[in-house]
Design a protein around this motif. Structure first.
Motif, PDB file in Angstrom:
ATOM      1  N   HIS A   1       0.963  -1.161  -0.078  1.00  0.00           N
ATOM      2  CA  HIS A   1      -0.026  -0.145   0.063  1.00  0.00           C
ATOM      3  C   HIS A   1       0.981   1.242   0.077  1.00  0.00           C
ATOM      4  O   HIS A   1       0.841   2.251  -0.638  1.00  0.00           O
ATOM      5  CB  HIS A   1      -0.973   0.067   0.989  1.00  0.00           C
ATOM      6  CG  HIS A   1      -1.774   1.412   1.358  1.00  0.00           C
ATOM      7  ND1 HIS A   1      -2.993   1.420   1.184  1.00  0.00           N
ATOM      8  CD2 HIS A   1      -1.263   2.360   1.985  1.00  0.00           C
ATOM      9  CE1 HIS A   1      -3.390   2.580   1.172  1.00  0.00           C
ATOM     10  NE2 HIS A   1      -2.376   3.410   1.964  1.00  0.00           N
ATOM     11  N   LEU A   2       1.809   1.303   0.981  1.00  0.00           N
ATOM     12  CA  LEU A   2       2.756   2.371   1.061  1.00  0.00           C
ATOM     13  C   LEU A   2       3.536   2.640  -0.308  1.00  0.00           C
ATOM     14  O   LEU A   2       4.015   3.971  -0.505  1.00  0.00           O
ATOM     15  CB  LEU A   2       3.548   2.367   2.302  1.00  0.00           C
ATOM     16  CG  LEU A   2       2.777   2.580   3.584  1.00  0.00           C
ATOM     17  CD1 LEU A   2       3.587   1.876   4.705  1.00  0.00           C
ATOM     18  CD2 LEU A   2       2.195   3.760   3.780  1.00  0.00           C
ATOM     19  N   ASN A   3       3.989   1.609  -1.117  1.00  0.00           N
ATOM     20  CA  ASN A   3       4.845   1.750  -2.062  1.00  0.00           C
ATOM     21  C   ASN A   3       3.859   2.234  -3.414  1.00  0.00           C
ATOM     22  O   ASN A   3       4.592   2.233  -4.337  1.00  0.00           O
ATOM     23  CB  ASN A   3       5.525   0.482  -2.488  1.00  0.00           C
ATOM     24  CG  ASN A   3       6.979   0.451  -1.477  1.00  0.00           C
ATOM     25  OD1 ASN A   3       7.389   1.483  -1.305  1.00  0.00           O
ATOM     26  ND2 ASN A   3       6.956  -0.632  -0.928  1.00  0.00           N
TER      27      ASN A   3
ATOM     28  N   LYS B   1      -3.060   7.068  -0.852  1.00  0.00           N
ATOM     29  CA  LYS B   1      -3.005   7.751   0.185  1.00  0.00           C
ATOM     30  C   LYS B   1      -1.914   7.268   1.234  1.00  0.00           C
ATOM     31  O   LYS B   1      -2.012   6.037   1.843  1.00  0.00           O
ATOM     32  CB  LYS B   1      -4.377   7.967   0.807  1.00  0.00           C
ATOM     33  CG  LYS B   1      -4.216   9.177   2.050  1.00  0.00           C
ATOM     34  CD  LYS B   1      -5.693   9.472   2.233  1.00  0.00           C
ATOM     35  CE  LYS B   1      -6.010  10.368   3.305  1.00  0.00           C
ATOM     36  NZ  LYS B   1      -6.922  10.851   3.911  1.00  0.00           N
ATOM     37  N   VAL B   2      -1.082   8.083   1.637  1.00  0.00           N
ATOM     38  CA  VAL B   2      -0.140   7.947   2.773  1.00  0.00           C
ATOM     39  C   VAL B   2      -0.866   8.439   3.964  1.00  0.00           C
ATOM     40  O   VAL B   2      -1.168   9.460   4.141  1.00  0.00           O
ATOM     41  CB  VAL B   2       1.355   8.806   2.573  1.00  0.00           C
ATOM     42  CG1 VAL B   2       2.187   8.422   3.747  1.00  0.00           C
ATOM     43  CG2 VAL B   2       1.778   8.286   1.346  1.00  0.00           C
TER      44      VAL B   2
ATOM     45  N   TYR C   1      10.222   0.017   5.202  1.00  0.00           N
ATOM     46  CA  TYR C   1       9.581   1.269   5.042  1.00  0.00           C
ATOM     47  C   TYR C   1      10.752   2.408   4.875  1.00  0.00           C
ATOM     48  O   TYR C   1      10.502   3.289   4.185  1.00  0.00           O
ATOM     49  CB  TYR C   1       9.054   1.657   6.419  1.00  0.00           C
ATOM     50  CG  TYR C   1       8.216   2.854   6.360  1.00  0.00           C
ATOM     51  CD1 TYR C   1       6.987   2.998   5.635  1.00  0.00           C
ATOM     52  CD2 TYR C   1       8.827   3.742   6.901  1.00  0.00           C
ATOM     53  CE1 TYR C   1       6.488   4.044   5.764  1.00  0.00           C
ATOM     54  CE2 TYR C   1       7.941   5.206   7.058  1.00  0.00           C
ATOM     55  CZ  TYR C   1       6.949   5.224   6.491  1.00  0.00           C
ATOM     56  OH  TYR C   1       6.283   6.583   6.574  1.00  0.00           O
TER      57      TYR C   1
ATOM     58  N   LYS D   1       9.222  10.202  -2.237  1.00  0.00           N
ATOM     59  CA  LYS D   1       7.830   9.923  -1.807  1.00  0.00           C
ATOM     60  C   LYS D   1       7.479  10.318  -0.373  1.00  0.00           C
ATOM     61  O   LYS D   1       8.269  10.158   0.393  1.00  0.00           O
ATOM     62  CB  LYS D   1       7.557   8.381  -1.765  1.00  0.00           C
ATOM     63  CG  LYS D   1       7.317   7.617  -3.215  1.00  0.00           C
ATOM     64  CD  LYS D   1       6.871   6.240  -2.903  1.00  0.00           C
ATOM     65  CE  LYS D   1       5.403   6.080  -3.252  1.00  0.00           C
ATOM     66  NZ  LYS D   1       4.820   5.056  -3.659  1.00  0.00           N
TER      67      LYS D   1
ATOM     68  N   LYS E   1       6.230  10.196   3.447  1.00  0.00           N
ATOM     69  CA  LYS E   1       6.103   9.385   4.384  1.00  0.00           C
ATOM     70  C   LYS E   1       5.248   9.868   5.477  1.00  0.00           C
ATOM     71  O   LYS E   1       4.926  10.991   5.728  1.00  0.00           O
ATOM     72  CB  LYS E   1       7.493   9.115   4.880  1.00  0.00           C
ATOM     73  CG  LYS E   1       8.479   8.561   4.042  1.00  0.00           C
ATOM     74  CD  LYS E   1       9.987   8.171   4.727  1.00  0.00           C
ATOM     75  CE  LYS E   1      10.379   6.749   4.182  1.00  0.00           C
ATOM     76  NZ  LYS E   1      11.587   6.630   4.880  1.00  0.00           N
ATOM     77  N   SER E   2       4.653   8.801   6.243  1.00  0.00           N
ATOM     78  CA  SER E   2       4.170   9.074   7.385  1.00  0.00           C
ATOM     79  C   SER E   2       4.764   9.749   8.469  1.00  0.00           C
ATOM     80  O   SER E   2       6.186   9.464   8.483  1.00  0.00           O
ATOM     81  CB  SER E   2       3.523   7.628   8.056  1.00  0.00           C
ATOM     82  OG  SER E   2       2.649   7.046   7.130  1.00  0.00           O
TER      83      SER E   2
END
Length: 131
Positions: free
Chosen positions: A43-45, A49-50, A72, A79, A81-82
């Motif tokens: 999902h994160l890659n 939505k982050v 991560y 990109k 990041k959270s």
């Protein structure tokens, strides 16, 4: 204000209670839940939505929370990041707490509480203001 939280925990019951705590804290927060760290990384890659905040379990089959953090941190610097990652665990092992600190993430004992969410919201605000 936190708009999106990702929960990564292989325990469905923990996710259920953590989702309820988040909704009680702020019903407007979007919650993304994954039972596996691998799926969360996919999902994160992707171009989706982050999340603003990630709550991450340590002990999971397939990929542990520590392995998730390793992968991560390899995500492209271009990109977004959270901003806040908190390890949630039943472990009170000082080694785990120290390891989390070395990764630059918070460490809290389960379950996720309204107080923890309030602290996280404060940390998030501080990070956003510092940007």
């Amino acid at each position: 204000m936190i708009q999106c939280i990702m929960l990564i925990d292989d325990n469905k019951t923990d996710n259920f209670f953590h989702e309820r705590a988040i909704k009680k804290f702020n019903p407007g927060i979007e919650i993304i839940t994954y039972l596996s760290a691998n799926d969360a990384l996919e999902h994160l890659n992707s171009d989706t939505k982050v999340p603003d905040v990630i709550f991450l379990d340590i002990n999971m089959p397939g990929m542990t929370g520590w392995e998730f953090l390793e992968e991560y941190n390899k995500i492209s610097h271009g990109k977004p990041k959270s901003l806040i990652i908190t390890m949630l665990s039943t472990s009170e092992n000082p080694d785990d707490m120290g390891k989390a600190k070395n990764y630059g993430v918070f460490f809290k004992s389960k379950p996720l509480t309204l107080e923890m969410l309030s602290e996280t919201a404060d940390h998030y605000r501080a990070f956003r203001e510092a940007l």
